[in-house]
Design a protein around this motif. Structure first.
Motif, PDB file in Angstrom:
ATOM      1  N   GLY A  83       1.167  -1.642  -0.468  1.00  0.00           N
ATOM      2  CA  GLY A  83      -0.126   0.014  -0.165  1.00  0.00           C
ATOM      3  C   GLY A  83       1.244   1.042   0.600  1.00  0.00           C
ATOM      4  O   GLY A  83       0.734   1.948   0.833  1.00  0.00           O
ATOM      5  N   ILE A  84       1.605   1.515  -0.985  1.00  0.00           N
ATOM      6  CA  ILE A  84       2.919   2.249  -0.959  1.00  0.00           C
ATOM      7  C   ILE A  84       2.375   3.178  -1.921  1.00  0.00           C
ATOM      8  O   ILE A  84       1.844   2.468  -3.235  1.00  0.00           O
ATOM      9  CB  ILE A  84       4.274   2.480  -1.318  1.00  0.00           C
ATOM     10  N   GLY A  85       2.578   4.274  -1.979  1.00  0.00           N
ATOM     11  CA  GLY A  85       2.690   5.301  -3.757  1.00  0.00           C
ATOM     12  C   GLY A  85       3.904   5.535  -3.780  1.00  0.00           C
ATOM     13  O   GLY A  85       5.327   5.893  -2.716  1.00  0.00           O
ATOM     14  N   LEU A  86       4.629   5.209  -4.990  1.00  0.00           N
ATOM     15  CA  LEU A  86       6.087   5.839  -5.195  1.00  0.00           C
ATOM     16  C   LEU A  86       6.850   6.303  -6.701  1.00  0.00           C
ATOM     17  O   LEU A  86       5.887   6.364  -7.312  1.00  0.00           O
ATOM     18  CB  LEU A  86       6.922   4.826  -5.297  1.00  0.00           C
ATOM     19  N   VAL A  87       7.067   7.577  -6.128  1.00  0.00           N
ATOM     20  CA  VAL A  87       7.575   8.890  -7.018  1.00  0.00           C
ATOM     21  C   VAL A  87       8.920   8.128  -7.564  1.00  0.00           C
ATOM     22  O   VAL A  87       9.908   9.045  -6.485  1.00  0.00           O
ATOM     23  CB  VAL A  87       6.846  10.197  -6.934  1.00  0.00           C
ATOM     24  N   PHE A  88       9.272   8.355  -9.316  1.00  0.00           N
ATOM     25  CA  PHE A  88      10.036   7.944  -9.241  1.00  0.00           C
ATOM     26  C   PHE A  88      11.554   9.020  -9.624  1.00  0.00           C
ATOM     27  O   PHE A  88      10.424  10.480 -10.378  1.00  0.00           O
ATOM     28  CB  PHE A  88      10.654   6.744 -10.640  1.00  0.00           C
ATOM     29  N   GLN A  89      12.605   8.657  -9.284  1.00  0.00           N
ATOM     30  CA  GLN A  89      13.116  10.241 -10.186  1.00  0.00           C
ATOM     31  C   GLN A  89      12.755  10.928 -11.204  1.00  0.00           C
ATOM     32  O   GLN A  89      13.170  12.493 -11.141  1.00  0.00           O
ATOM     33  CB  GLN A  89      14.810  10.384  -9.420  1.00  0.00           C
ATOM     34  N   ASN A  90      12.484  10.386 -12.392  1.00  0.00           N
ATOM     35  CA  ASN A  90      12.257  10.718 -13.294  1.00  0.00           C
ATOM     36  C   ASN A  90      11.001  10.449 -13.574  1.00  0.00           C
ATOM     37  O   ASN A  90      10.274  10.219 -14.967  1.00  0.00           O
ATOM     38  CB  ASN A  90      13.176  10.218 -14.477  1.00  0.00           C
ATOM     39  N   TYR A  91      10.261  10.238 -13.188  1.00  0.00           N
ATOM     40  CA  TYR A  91       8.680  10.279 -13.128  1.00  0.00           C
ATOM     41  C   TYR A  91       8.280   8.194 -13.333  1.00  0.00           C
ATOM     42  O   TYR A  91       7.553   8.923 -13.042  1.00  0.00           O
ATOM     43  CB  TYR A  91       7.941  11.293 -13.763  1.00  0.00           C
ATOM     44  N   ALA A  92       9.105   7.848 -14.718  1.00  0.00           N
ATOM     45  CA  ALA A  92       8.750   6.606 -14.663  1.00  0.00           C
ATOM     46  C   ALA A  92       6.546   6.763 -15.310  1.00  0.00           C
ATOM     47  O   ALA A  92       6.459   6.103 -15.229  1.00  0.00           O
ATOM     48  CB  ALA A  92       8.610   6.362 -13.867  1.00  0.00           C
ATOM     49  N   LEU A  93       5.910   8.156 -15.957  1.00  0.00           N
ATOM     50  CA  LEU A  93       5.233   7.993 -16.740  1.00  0.00           C
ATOM     51  C   LEU A  93       5.399   7.401 -17.731  1.00  0.00           C
ATOM     52  O   LEU A  93       5.647   7.234 -18.896  1.00  0.00           O
ATOM     53  CB  LEU A  93       4.553   9.670 -16.675  1.00  0.00           C
ATOM     54  N   TYR A  94       3.863   6.335 -18.128  1.00  0.00           N
ATOM     55  CA  TYR A  94       4.262   5.652 -19.326  1.00  0.00           C
ATOM     56  C   TYR A  94       4.094   5.863 -20.095  1.00  0.00           C
ATOM     57  O   TYR A  94       3.217   7.274 -20.624  1.00  0.00           O
ATOM     58  CB  TYR A  94       3.199   4.813 -18.677  1.00  0.00           C
ATOM     59  N   PRO A  95       4.870   6.912 -21.872  1.00  0.00           N
ATOM     60  CA  PRO A  95       4.970   7.279 -22.013  1.00  0.00           C
ATOM     61  C   PRO A  95       3.715   7.525 -23.062  1.00  0.00           C
ATOM     62  O   PRO A  95       3.459   8.289 -24.363  1.00  0.00           O
ATOM     63  CB  PRO A  95       6.255   7.285 -23.477  1.00  0.00           C
ATOM     64  N   HIS A  96       3.162   6.094 -23.530  1.00  0.00           N
ATOM     65  CA  HIS A  96       1.831   5.903 -24.534  1.00  0.00           C
ATOM     66  C   HIS A  96       1.047   6.326 -24.244  1.00  0.00           C
ATOM     67  O   HIS A  96       0.283   5.959 -25.123  1.00  0.00           O
ATOM     68  CB  HIS A  96       2.441   4.227 -25.077  1.00  0.00           C
TER      69      HIS A  96
END
Lengths: 364, 318
Positions: A83-96
């Motif tokens: 039950g964690i939320g993690l925000v990555f350094q380079n965000y890791a948003l799915y580009p598609h």
């Protein structure tokens, strides 16, 4: 949800088996993160702060030690069940995927009783998006967003599942200076509004000090000090912590304790009753100086920088470990810029004495 | 922009490649088009006597190709091989690449194994496949075989009946299955290589983010890996179709230049096979016919590739 780390240790095996020499990234950490607080894990690169964060997230397994969320031992729990939320350094948003699809993605993974209808998911996604103020951008692709907006999307994606703990890895490092200031306030606001226990990693002490309820200072895998930012700044336990916190940095000079007095190059600056005679490092915060023509501590004056509210005096002293001694005094003080030397009085609570070998603080 | 006084240097450096391309690629293309539109063009005819024949300009070569009795069969073979092998080999290559990418030990070793077919001569592979599917020892006129190939042995091991795959009397579909298996197997290494390269360039953090969100393996594959890999997938599909339409040596590899079982020569002939046969026939108008067939093949590949690109515009991300 409070988070407790108990004797947490992470050892990375050496890449080259013949050479040996494993790396202890995190060494025997024990501390408690109180419920609903914003905690900054702070240290220079390679100090193990990201490793600690990833162990809390479950993406990395600790070599030994335990992690508790509240009273639950989550050490062996898979990352998706924590039950964690993690925000990555380079965000890791799915580009598609669009912003909306990105934010909804964690919800679509829910199974069984938690499964949501499309409408519920949309509602939750918009709620999260509103919280970070990106609800206008829901149909854009990540590549069409600025760094700051991407950051917000990443936070929204981490928040949408309503995590027990929010983890942010260097959340501001990819933003420009102006946006960094703005975003750190934003993170503070979001954290306060949601009340989620939040841990973030940074190497920027100013960033950590400005928004954290507590900071954890680390060095080479070893916990140095933990406390409220102001307390740690005012009362560092060793030379490393003293040097790491504060801009401009603390001035460090070689000195000695002689007959219960703190001396710098023969000049007695303060009394230190009851401390044995020895060579020491002396740290003086820039704001710890006062101009005093009758004082014993004399420095060569290099130049004076006027900053409006304050005056920054740059001077040199042969015992200084830094190239210059920088002091900040109130602009009301008139400084004779043509003078060759400047004499200082030291405010007692802005001066710290450290053992020359161990670099530990000597209290007096 | 290069200053004009230095331009001759640029041309100088480019000239070896340009000259070779002009002589061996551009000129033959122009020549093919020219030959295709000269009725019954025959190379060498007339020149021996020192007389230059003026051919009529027309589309007779194309008519000859289209009226060739087996042209329908040839087109069907070519299309079928393409349509069957490209999807199968792409999906298989994707699964193998994902599996290869997810293992640590022996990864490099297995990568090499999977790449071996790429560097092996396709005729040699064809001969091995022919042996595997063969009924060894079935002589002319015999109905009972003394020895079976490994595939039929395997079928019999599991209690099945042996199938006549490629020998005399084998069915068209049995032949096709063998061809498809062989072509898929042969096409895998290149596709695996491209897809594995693509997989390894995907940022690991997407997968970590997916793990944090509890994404199932299947959803990771369909929602993250495949979309992020879509440019590479489009590439292998498009080049796969182009390669598929040019299928020829694989059939020679298994059936020899009869392009089919001995009893049914030419049954598995393809467009390239047809072009080759036309050229070799040595009859009047052979070169014209071959050129026309080549242009037709070019047209088919062009259309299919355009469709592919159009589809991939919608399906390929970024």
């Amino acid at each position: 949800m409070k988070v407790v780390l108990q004797n947490l240790t992470k050892i990375f095996p050496s890449r080259d088996k013949k050479a040996g020499g494993e790396v202890v990234a995190v060494n025997d950490f024990t501390f408690e993160i109180p419920d609903g607080k914003l905690i900054g894990l702070l240290g220079p690169s390679g100090c193990g702060k990201s490793t600690t964060l990833y162990m809390i997230s479950g993406l990395q397994k600790p070599t030994s030690g335990k992690i508790f969320f509240g009273d639950d031992d989550v050490t062996e729990l898979a990352t998706e069940n924590r039950g964690i939320g993690l925000v990555f350094q380079n965000y890791a948003l799915y580009p598609h995927m669009t912003v909306k699809q990105n934010i909804m993605f964690p919800l679509e993974n829910l199974k069984g009783a938690d499964k949501m209808s499309k409408d519920q998911m949309l509602e939750r996604a918009y709620e999260a998006a509103k919280l970070v103020q990106i609800d206008e951008l829901m149909d854009r692709k990540p590549s069409e967003l600025s760094g700051g907006q991407q950051q917000r999307v990443a936070i929204a994606r981490a928040l949408v599942k309503m995590p027990r703990v929010l983890l942010l890895d260097e959340p501001l490092s990819n933003l420009d200076a102006r946006l960094r200031l703005q975003t750190r306030e934003e993170i503070r606001r979001i954290q306060k509004e949601t009340g989620i226990t939040t841990v973030f990693v940074t190497h920027d002490q100013e960033e950590a000090m400005s928004i954290s309820d507590m900071i954890v200072v680390m060095k080479l895998g070893v916990l140095q000090q933990i406390g409220k930012p102001q307390d740690v700044y005012d009362d560092p336990v060793n030379l490393f912590v003293a040097k790491f916190l504060g801009t401009p940095p603390i001035n460090v000079l070689e000195g000695e304790i002689k007959g219960g007095k703190i001396c710098i190059g023969g000049a007695a600056v303060l009394d230190a009753p009851g401390v044995a005679d020895q060579e020491v490092f002396i740290g003086i915060r820039p704001e710890g100086f006062e101009l005093d023509e009758n004082s014993a501590l004399e420095c060569k004056l290099s130049n004076v920088e006027v900053m409006g509210r304050d005056v920054s005096i740059v001077s040199t002293h042969e015992n200084s470990l830094n190239p210059v001694i920088r002091s900040i005094i109130d602009a009301d003080n008139k400084v004779d810029v043509t003078a060759q030397t400047v004499r200082y009085n030291i405010k007692p609570h802005k001066l710290f004495v450290f053992n020359k070998e161990t670099e530990e603080r000597i209290y007096f | 922009m290069v200053e004009s006084k230095h331009q001759w240097k640029a041309w100088l450096y480019l000239s070896p490649a340009i000259i070779l391309l002009l002589v061996f690629t551009v000129w033959p293309i122009i020549n093919t088009v020219a030959m295709a539109f000269q009725n019954n063009y025959t190379a060498g005819l007339g020149t021996a006597k020192g007389v230059k024949i003026a051919y009529e300009i027309g589309v007779e070569n194309f008519v000859n190709v289209l009226q060739y009795e087996n042209f329908g069969q040839i087109l069907k073979n070519t299309m079928l091989l393409c349509v069957a092998t490209v999807p199968i080999s792409t999906v298989l290559a994707l699964l193998i690449a994902v599996a290869l990418n997810s293992i640590r030990p022996l990864q490099k070793f297995l990568q090499t194994i999977f790449f071996l077919p790429y560097v092996t001569n396709s005729i040699a592979i064809g001969m091995v496949f022919a042996a595997m599917f063969n009924i060894i020892g079935l002589r002319e006129g015999n109905t009972v075989a003394d020895t079976w190939g490994i595939i039929n042995n395997a079928i019999m091991l599991f209690g099945g009946k042996p199938i006549n795959w490629i020998n005399q009397g084998s069915t068209y579909w049995a032949n096709m299955v063998v061809m498809i298996v062989y072509i898929v197997w042969n096409a895998l290494p290149f596709k695996i290589l491209v897809l594995l390269g693509g997989l390894q360039s995907i940022n690991k953090q997407y997968y970590e983010a997916a793990r944090v969100d509890g994404t199932s393996r299947r959803r990771i594959l369909t929602r993250i890996t495949v979309p992020l890999l879509s440019p590479m997938i489009a590439y292998v599909v498009i080049t796969g179709f182009i390669g598929g339409f040019k299928e020829y040596s694989s059939i020679v590899g298994i059936f020899g230049d009869t392009m089919g079982p001995k009893s049914e020569p030419g049954r598995l002939n393809t467009m390239v096979g047809f072009i080759y046969d036309s050229l070799n026939a040595g009859t009047i108008g052979a070169q014209g016919k071959a050129s026309a067939a080549a242009l037709l093949l070019f047209g088919i590949i062009l259309v299919v590739t355009m469709i592919n690109l159009q589809v991939s515009k919608k399906r390929v991300h970024y």
